[in-house]
Design a protein around this motif. Structure first.
Motif, PDB file in Angstrom:
ATOM      1  N   ASP A  97       0.933  -1.368  -0.512  1.00 47.52           N
ATOM      2  CA  ASP A  97       0.112   0.007  -0.498  1.00 47.52           C
ATOM      3  C   ASP A  97       0.662   1.186   0.282  1.00 47.52           C
ATOM      4  N   LEU A  98       0.886   2.237  -1.258  1.00 46.73           N
ATOM      5  CA  LEU A  98       1.044   3.210  -0.685  1.00 46.73           C
ATOM      6  C   LEU A  98       0.427   4.487  -0.104  1.00 46.73           C
ATOM      7  N   ILE A  99       0.929   5.284   1.227  1.00 43.09           N
ATOM      8  CA  ILE A  99       0.535   6.327   1.175  1.00 43.09           C
ATOM      9  C   ILE A  99       0.931   7.615   1.779  1.00 43.09           C
ATOM     10  N   ILE A 100      -0.138   8.587   1.615  1.00 43.28           N
ATOM     11  CA  ILE A 100       0.297   9.748   1.249  1.00 43.28           C
ATOM     12  C   ILE A 100      -0.370  10.422   2.317  1.00 43.28           C
ATOM     13  N   ARG A 101       0.650  10.559   3.396  1.00 45.69           N
ATOM     14  CA  ARG A 101      -0.002  11.497   4.480  1.00 45.69           C
ATOM     15  C   ARG A 101       0.640  12.754   4.688  1.00 45.69           C
ATOM     16  N   THR A 102      -0.602  14.288   4.377  1.00 48.29           N
ATOM     17  CA  THR A 102       0.214  15.420   4.179  1.00 48.29           C
ATOM     18  C   THR A 102      -0.932  16.594   5.883  1.00 48.29           C
ATOM     19  N   THR A 103       0.151  17.467   5.801  1.00 49.69           N
ATOM     20  CA  THR A 103      -0.231  17.874   7.689  1.00 49.69           C
ATOM     21  C   THR A 103       0.078  19.400   7.123  1.00 49.69           C
ATOM     22  N   GLU A 104      -0.742  20.358   7.716  1.00 50.66           N
ATOM     23  CA  GLU A 104      -0.159  21.594   7.701  1.00 50.66           C
ATOM     24  C   GLU A 104      -0.426  22.000   8.904  1.00 50.66           C
ATOM     25  N   THR A 105       0.881  22.694   8.985  1.00 50.77           N
ATOM     26  CA  THR A 105       0.697  23.517  10.481  1.00 50.77           C
ATOM     27  C   THR A 105       0.926  25.040   9.772  1.00 50.77           C
ATOM     28  N   LYS A 106      -0.099  25.878  10.981  1.00 52.16           N
ATOM     29  CA  LYS A 106       0.131  27.421  10.677  1.00 52.16           C
ATOM     30  C   LYS A 106       0.462  27.681  12.124  1.00 52.16           C
ATOM     31  N   ASP A 107       1.327  29.072  11.420  1.00 48.92           N
ATOM     32  CA  ASP A 107       2.018  29.590  12.179  1.00 48.92           C
ATOM     33  C   ASP A 107       2.171  31.152  12.003  1.00 48.92           C
ATOM     34  N   GLY A 108       0.940  31.683  12.968  1.00 42.14           N
ATOM     35  CA  GLY A 108       0.471  32.921  11.862  1.00 42.14           C
ATOM     36  C   GLY A 108       0.399  33.129  10.792  1.00 42.14           C
ATOM     37  N   GLU A 109       0.699  33.658  10.092  1.00 37.58           N
ATOM     38  CA  GLU A 109       0.342  34.052   8.410  1.00 37.58           C
ATOM     39  C   GLU A 109       0.977  32.832   7.652  1.00 37.58           C
ATOM     40  N   ASN A 110       2.501  32.229   8.756  1.00 38.53           N
ATOM     41  CA  ASN A 110       2.524  31.108   7.659  1.00 38.53           C
ATOM     42  C   ASN A 110       1.851  30.374   7.762  1.00 38.53           C
ATOM     43  N   THR A 111       2.298  29.206   6.573  1.00 40.33           N
ATOM     44  CA  THR A 111       1.582  27.585   6.195  1.00 40.33           C
ATOM     45  C   THR A 111       2.362  26.863   5.913  1.00 40.33           C
ATOM     46  N   GLU A 112       2.823  26.209   6.815  1.00 40.68           N
ATOM     47  CA  GLU A 112       4.185  25.131   6.577  1.00 40.68           C
ATOM     48  C   GLU A 112       3.227  23.894   6.254  1.00 40.68           C
ATOM     49  N   VAL A 113       3.354  22.944   4.772  1.00 41.22           N
ATOM     50  CA  VAL A 113       2.835  21.458   4.692  1.00 41.22           C
ATOM     51  C   VAL A 113       4.304  21.099   4.440  1.00 41.22           C
ATOM     52  N   THR A 114       3.709  19.824   5.126  1.00 37.40           N
ATOM     53  CA  THR A 114       4.455  18.431   4.617  1.00 37.40           C
ATOM     54  C   THR A 114       4.352  17.769   4.454  1.00 37.40           C
ATOM     55  N   VAL A 115       4.553  16.089   3.352  1.00 37.85           N
ATOM     56  CA  VAL A 115       4.001  15.395   2.593  1.00 37.85           C
ATOM     57  C   VAL A 115       5.236  14.534   3.235  1.00 37.85           C
ATOM     58  N   GLU A 116       4.863  13.422   3.850  1.00 38.81           N
ATOM     59  CA  GLU A 116       5.248  12.094   3.760  1.00 38.81           C
ATOM     60  C   GLU A 116       4.567  10.838   2.983  1.00 38.81           C
ATOM     61  N   THR A 117       5.113  10.146   2.566  1.00 36.46           N
ATOM     62  CA  THR A 117       5.023   8.970   2.192  1.00 36.46           C
ATOM     63  C   THR A 117       5.355   7.959   2.319  1.00 36.46           C
ATOM     64  N   ILE A 118       4.801   7.127   2.432  1.00 35.28           N
ATOM     65  CA  ILE A 118       4.645   5.439   3.308  1.00 35.28           C
ATOM     66  C   ILE A 118       4.202   4.364   2.678  1.00 35.28           C
ATOM     67  N   ASP A 119       5.563   4.099   1.984  1.00 38.06           N
ATOM     68  CA  ASP A 119       5.345   2.531   1.678  1.00 38.06           C
ATOM     69  C   ASP A 119       4.860   1.351   2.273  1.00 38.06           C
ATOM     70  N   LYS A 120       3.723   1.033   2.378  1.00 41.66           N
ATOM     71  CA  LYS A 120       3.722  -0.109   3.112  1.00 41.66           C
ATOM     72  C   LYS A 120       3.672  -2.217   2.498  1.00 41.66           C
ATOM     73  N   ILE A 121       4.243  -2.686   3.053  1.00 46.10           N
ATOM     74  CA  ILE A 121       4.785  -3.862   2.832  1.00 46.10           C
ATOM     75  C   ILE A 121       4.402  -5.494   3.392  1.00 46.10           C
ATOM     76  N   HIS A 122       2.978  -5.832   2.658  1.00 49.96           N
ATOM     77  CA  HIS A 122       2.160  -7.090   3.419  1.00 49.96           C
ATOM     78  C   HIS A 122       3.059  -8.725   3.188  1.00 49.96           C
ATOM     79  N   SER A 123       3.585  -9.169   3.727  1.00 44.00           N
ATOM     80  CA  SER A 123       4.294  -9.830   2.834  1.00 44.00           C
ATOM     81  C   SER A 123       4.071 -11.603   3.542  1.00 44.00           C
ATOM     82  N   PHE A 124       3.578 -12.466   3.152  1.00 44.50           N
ATOM     83  CA  PHE A 124       3.864 -13.614   3.784  1.00 44.50           C
ATOM     84  C   PHE A 124       4.407 -15.076   3.761  1.00 44.50           C
TER      85      PHE A 124
END
Length: 153
Positions: A97-124
């Motif tokens: 599974d490919l999971i893309i998680r974005t978070t947004e932090t506001k500090d007054g007038e500034n907005t910072e966006v963080t993008v995190e990509t996670i590749d989950k592998i399920h193996s038997f």
């Protein structure tokens, strides 16, 4: 004094004779596979035989720019090599599974966006004993090639 010198010299010779070195067999195999890859790039599982032994190898390449730390790239390579080996031995029982998680932090007038990509592998299933034989940067310097191996008994 002469006996002490003789015993010391004898012990030094015994230690030198029984000292260990990195396996020249593995070094030769690693150099052969590197030359083979540089001649014709390949990925996946192969069984390689020499005069005395057979080896189960897993070859993969990763984009170097995707990883901030080299240790992360080595860990991902290890997991993917084990996944390839498991698929080959146990069949195709792997999902990812490919999971893309974005978070947004506001500090007054500034907005910072963080993008995190996670590749989950399920193996038997599990393949034991695969070890990193060699890693190198081919002529295409954007990637790093990893070769994992296991001696077949």
């Amino acid at each position: 004094m002469r006996k002490l010198l003789s015993i010391s010299l004898l012990m030094l010779v015994c230690i030198t004779v029984f000292s260990q070195d990195y396996s020249t067999e593995k070094t030769s195999l690693a150099n052969f596979l590197k030359r083979m890859y540089n001649q014709t790039a390949f990925e996946g599982i192969k069984i390689v035989e020499d005069y005395d032994n057979s080896y189960f190898i897993s070859v993969l390449s990763l984009e170097r720019s995707k990883y901030k730390k080299e240790s992360d790239m080595f860990r991902v390579a290890q997991v993917k090599a084990l996944r390839q080996a498991s698929e080959f031995v146990n069949g195709t029982n792997t999902t990812s599974d490919l999971i893309i998680r974005t978070t947004e932090t506001k500090d007054g007038e500034n907005t910072e966006v963080t993008v995190e990509t996670i590749d989950k592998i399920h193996s038997f299933g599990f393949v034991q004993g695969m070890e990193l034989l060699n890693n190198f940067i081919p002529s295409d310097t954007t990637k790093m090639v990893f070769i994992y191996s296991r001696k077949i008994e």
